[in-house]
Design an enzyme around this catalytic site. Structure first.
Site: not given
Ligand code: GDD
Ligand code: MG
Length: 366
Positions: A106, A157, A215
């Site tokens: 994303d 987080k 993001d």
């Molecule tokens: N296949 C799969 N299965 N993908 C997943 C799952 C799952 O269970 N859960 C989340 N994802 C994918 C989401 O679609 C996204 O592309 C990515 O993993 C990260 O998940 P988010 O839910 O968007 O996490 P975030 O934005 O709160 O935090 C993550 O991204 C940040 C940067 O944008 C973490 O990696 C943070 O450490 C990072 O800074």
């Molecule tokens: Mg994200």
């Protein structure tokens, strides 16, 4: 080079845009969002992509197919139940090479993966995380590094009192396949909360990246991404296709009103006399903008209709939505696919209407 893209999240914060299509294929300017990522990866020598899907996987496959349109071999893995970021990685293990890239699906970025890979090789790391500076790290993974890039601590987080650096995990990793031995199979695992802390002091490095990074997980950031693509702040082929007035006008579009660049107008769209489109807009394929309407800093997705003298400001109108005459939409309103709004309605301040909701004339002054 191989890349694993995590694309299994539900994209709840982007609803109602993600109510009808999975987040990776939500349209952004002229293509499914994830196509920007595929182009970026391809530009850094990636020719093999494994897409880790959960939610609405067939929706992703229907749009992207086998990847041949992007010069990439594209395969899909589908978890039976969401396994989290680390569990999804473990689940994809049978398809993974000795060394591969892993990306959060994303993120819109043009950071230099080639330099990240070079650093990974030079340091002999087991994992190298791209790090990016942000104003507020609280929504991200905070990464503390020592000299030479060794990661000292990874805090997902962080609470306000834990924030002492603005460098966060950009969601772009180089990983050695060996690290998968640290993940137990068959259960949900967070790579950020479980695997990275285990690798601290044991081969985990940070690569401090510059360049564009966002993001796109919320409507505000989706609009920001749209503006930044049109402005050329992030490298993409969209900006190369703009003309001297910074416009891209699709074939068969009819423009009797005024369009101020940068803007993207899709094929077959019509912008009636007296209408204005300004402030960085995307007008999708076949969209109709009525006489005297005013569209500012907004995205009107394919097939939507905006009635005469209506105003749309800093908002997103879903595909096929129909807005009557003399409505006022904005700011930060998101209308789902197929929403029907009668004449003389007003929606403001972050209102979201879910797909196919229908409101009669004069029903709402919000
Ligand atoms: N296949 C799969 N299965 N993908 C997943 C799952 C799952 O269970 N859960 C989340 N994802 C994918 C989401 O679609 C996204 O592309 C990515 O993993 C990260 O998940 P988010 O839910 O968007 O996490 P975030 O934005 O709160 O935090 C993550 O991204 C940040 C940067 O944008 C973490 O990696 C943070 O450490 C990072 O800074
Ligand atoms: Mg994200």
């Amino acid at each position: 080079m191989q890349a694993l893209i995590l694309a299994g999240g539900e994209g709840t914060r982007l609803r109602p845009l993600t109510s009808t299509v999975p987040k990776p294929v939500v349209p952004l300017v002229d293509r499914p969002f994830i196509a920007f990522m595929l182009d970026w990866l391809h530009g850094h020598g990636v020719d093999d992509v494994v897409m880790s899907c959960g939610f609405m996987a067939s929706g992703v496959r229907n749009v992207l197919g086998d990847g041949s349109g992007y010069g990439i071999r594209l395969r899909y893995v589908e978890e039976p139940t969401p396994l989290g970021t680390g569990g999804a990685l473990k689940f994809a293990e049978p398809l993974l090479d000795e060394r591969f890239l892993m990306l959060n699906g994303d993120v819109l970025t043009d950071l230099d993966l080639t330099a990240q890979l070079a650093q990974h090789e030079r340091t002999g790391a087991r994992g190298t995380l791209a790090l990016i500076a942000v104003d507020d790290p609280s929504a991200y993974g905070l990464v503390r590094c020592a000299d030479g890039g060794r990661v000292r601590e990874f805090l997902e987080k962080p609470s306000p009192d834990q924030i002492d650096t603005n460098l966060v995990n950009a969601g772009a990793y180089v990983l050695e396949r060996g690290v998968l031995e640290l993940i137990a199979p068959g259960r949900a695992v967070s790579i950020e909360r479980e695997l990275f802390p285990l690798l601290v002091g044991d081969g985990l490095f940070g690569y401090t990246a510059d360049g564009y990074w966002l993001d796109i997980g919320t409507p505000e950031r989706y609009l920001q991404a749209t503006f930044d693509i049109l402005d050329g702040d992030v490298r993409s082929s969209v900006v190369d296709a703009l003309d001297a007035s910074r416009l891209s006008i699709g074939s068969g579009a009819t423009i009797d009103g005024r369009v101020v660049g940068p803007a993207f107008v899709g094929p077959g769209a019509t912008i009636a006399a007296g209408a204005t489109v300004a402030g960085r807009c995307v007008i999708g394929r076949g969209v109709e903008i009525g006489a005297g309407a005013h569209i500012d800093r907004s995205v009107i997705l394919d097939g939507a209709k905006i009635g005469p003298r209506s105003t749309v400001i800093e908002s997103i109108v879903g595909p096929g939505a129909r807005i009557g005459a003399h409505c006022r939409i904005g700011e930060r309103v998101v209308l789902g696919e197929g929403v029907v709004l009668g004449d003389d309605n007003q929606l403001a301040a972050g209102a979201r209407l879910f797909p196919n909701v229908s409101l009669p004339d004069g029903a709402i002054r919000f």
